[in-house]
Design an enzyme around this catalytic site. Sequence first.
Site, short mmCIF file in Angstrom:
data_model
loop_
_atom_site.label_atom_id
_atom_site.label_comp_id
_atom_site.label_asym_id
_atom_site.label_seq_id
_atom_site.Cartn_x
_atom_site.Cartn_y
_atom_site.Cartn_z
N ASP A 139 1.03 -1.09 -0.02
CA ASP A 139 -0.04 -0.05 0.18
C ASP A 139 0.82 1.43 0.10
O ASP A 139 1.83 1.40 0.80
CB ASP A 139 -0.85 -0.16 1.06
CG ASP A 139 -1.91 1.16 1.48
OD1 ASP A 139 -2.73 1.25 0.33
OD2 ASP A 139 -1.69 2.17 2.01
N GLU A 171 0.78 -1.27 -5.14
CA GLU A 171 -0.61 -0.27 -5.15
C GLU A 171 0.01 1.21 -5.50
O GLU A 171 0.55 1.97 -4.59
CB GLU A 171 -1.17 -0.25 -3.76
CG GLU A 171 -2.57 0.40 -3.92
CD GLU A 171 -2.61 1.93 -3.68
OE1 GLU A 171 -3.32 2.66 -3.85
OE2 GLU A 171 -1.86 2.46 -2.64
C1 OTU Z 1 -4.18 3.62 -0.41
O1 OTU Z 1 -4.45 4.54 -1.50
C2 OTU Z 1 -5.12 2.96 0.05
O2 OTU Z 1 -5.96 2.25 -1.01
C3 OTU Z 1 -5.97 3.85 0.83
O3 OTU Z 1 -7.31 3.28 1.14
C4 OTU Z 1 -5.68 4.56 1.83
O4 OTU Z 1 -6.26 5.44 2.32
C5 OTU Z 1 -4.29 5.20 1.63
O5 OTU Z 1 -3.45 4.42 0.48
C6 OTU Z 1 -3.42 5.28 2.85
O6 OTU Z 1 -3.15 4.10 3.46
O7 OTU Z 1 -4.02 7.85 -2.26
O8 OTU Z 1 -6.84 8.07 -2.58
O9 OTU Z 1 -0.38 5.94 -5.54
O10 OTU Z 1 -3.05 6.43 -4.85
O11 OTU Z 1 -1.60 4.83 -1.63
C7 OTU Z 1 -5.93 6.75 -2.21
C8 OTU Z 1 -1.00 5.36 -4.29
C9 OTU Z 1 -4.63 6.75 -2.19
C10 OTU Z 1 -1.98 5.97 -3.71
C11 OTU Z 1 -2.59 5.39 -2.64
C12 OTU Z 1 -3.66 5.78 -1.64
#
Ligand code: OTU
Length: 640
Positions: free
Chosen positions: A282, A324
């Site tokens: 993540d 991700e």
């Molecule tokens: C991720 O998303 C998760 O999918 C989210 O649910 C979390 O809130 C977040 O991390 C923090 O842990 O910006 O709008 O390029 O886009 O890490 C979601 C990666 C996010 C980011 C992503 C993030």
Amino acid sequence: MRHEDAPEPAARPVDRAAIESDRLRAAVLDARMARQWPVVEHNLAMVYPDSAPELVADLRRIVADHVGARPDELFLRDLSREADPGWFLRPSTIGYVAYTDLFGSTLQGVGDHLDHLSELSVDYLHLMPLLRARGGANDGGYAVAAYDEVEPRLGTMRDLAGLSERLHARDMNLCIDLVVNHTAREHPWALRARVGDPEFRDYYLFFPDRTMPDRYEQTLLEVFPTFAPGNFSWLPDREEWVWTTFNDYQWDLNWASPDVFRSMLKVMLHLADIGIDVLRLDAAPFIWKREGTVCQNLPEVHALLCALRALMAIAAPATVFKAEAIVPPHELTAYLGAGDPPRHECDLAYNNQLMVLLWSSLATGDAALMSNALRRLQPIPSHATWVNYVRCHDDIGWAVTDEDAASVGWDGVDHREFLNRFFSGEFPTSFARGAMFQFNPLTGDGRISGTAASLCGIELALASGDELHLALALRRLELIYAVVYSFGGVPLLYMGDEFAVRNDDSYLLDPAKADDNRWMHRPAMDWSLAERRSIADSLEGKAFEIFVALGRDRSRLGALDGAQPSSVLDLHDARVFAFTRLHPLAGSFVMVANFSNQTAQVSFESVGMSGEATVERATGAHLESGGLRLEPMAYAWLTD
Ligand code: OTU
């Protein structure tokens, strides 16, 4: 020398099996080291020039010990996965994403619903964050307080290992989230850093005043501008700032510290020993910071991921990485190792481009932008592949570049604004019922929340009671999922989409969730819907049947192997999206999809198919002299 008359020494039983096992492990370790160690050294020398030799020596011990102590079953799984490293490329790999509590209450409960997944031909289960999170608001579990514990209301580490065994017994794989960019501020590392423990001060990024934060902020973006503005949070007790890209309770880790690297590797190895097949990394793009940049996708991020992957390939090769990285298209493919020369980095990565473009095409009834943008996406190495999806637990951010928009004569800013208005239901002719997420009046940027069914028009059609609209809306859902199931890579079915569930506003009653409307598309699974599916003509029944058929048909089509790239075709008809895949044994595959509200014609010749082409799967497509007539939202899968 022994005297003739002395009694024979008691023969010490020789544990041949143990010796053989040790010899096998030693030989395997040597072979993996020979292959992977140069990768580890090369990447770590780049990231940690000052401490690389000590770190490398330490890591060598960690992975060697790990191979020696790896549970037998998992060591065997390592060997079989090494013999079949592309297991996730097979057409039979079909993913399903669910929250443990919302799907089966607990980990044990999830294990009791595996028949549901089998019916959908799913063999890859991604369970949303399940490691122990902080209490109260925790960003859906992405604020982890303990990497070595399961969230108590979901079960224990033992339950997790038990679920993994149950899945493996059915030839299914388990994916879980590992948040690599930050921990909760309640994580033991953070608690110790906060009280000034010198061993842990370096795990996070603290600043005595605004000098450095202000300099960084000049180029940083804001991920949650409405409920977590800025990228730093003030700690009144310590009178200092700490780096928090996301919420103030999520502290960014300082990967510039070799201790963070070593600790996270140990976390990964521990999860590998629980039997986790895929780690979803993540927020991976954020793990390296440099002043004057957006602090995403920096070269060090890729070096760190390559080093971690090489270490896992030595210690626990049955566990692979899924990136991700929801980033612009030119930054995306590097996470799969694209480049010259190609690298081994993550084995899987979310295909954010395809996702965004599918929604854009539905809104405009025009697939030209999608065709152009996908054609421009850099090719990926054949050892890695995409995870394709239409919805996930997050919002949809309109990653349509100005350049791609210009290729069809559109303005990027206008188009992104149109998409927000369309999917929030504001645009006059919109069929979608979503909501704006994180609208930032300063930049005019916003993203969209909502379930796939609601964004496809199912919610509106049900409210208006219009059967024709409902049928068309269901066609939209099927159309975009049919692309996801065939484009190349692992398709992900998001929990609830198999029953076309609509937005759920019950999150508004929970203060820990109310300000985050992403919860509208995270409803609890209503298992009574599963019963309704046997009612003839019920929406649930029709939707479920679509996903059963997509899964079944995908699994049997060899040409959908993820190692082969898809080539987007140019049919000179902006309404129709078409791509082809060529498989050395299974022959060629073509998908044609009509994104418009009009009827479209496609000749077999124009998609490189002979008149003998077989229609493997189709909805709303009719054979007609030398080709197909496609109703609105119709599609066909063809092989030759
Ligand atoms: C991720 O998303 C998760 O999918 C989210 O649910 C979390 O809130 C977040 O991390 C923090 O842990 O910006 O709008 O390029 O886009 O890490 C979601 C990666 C996010 C980011 C992503 C993030």
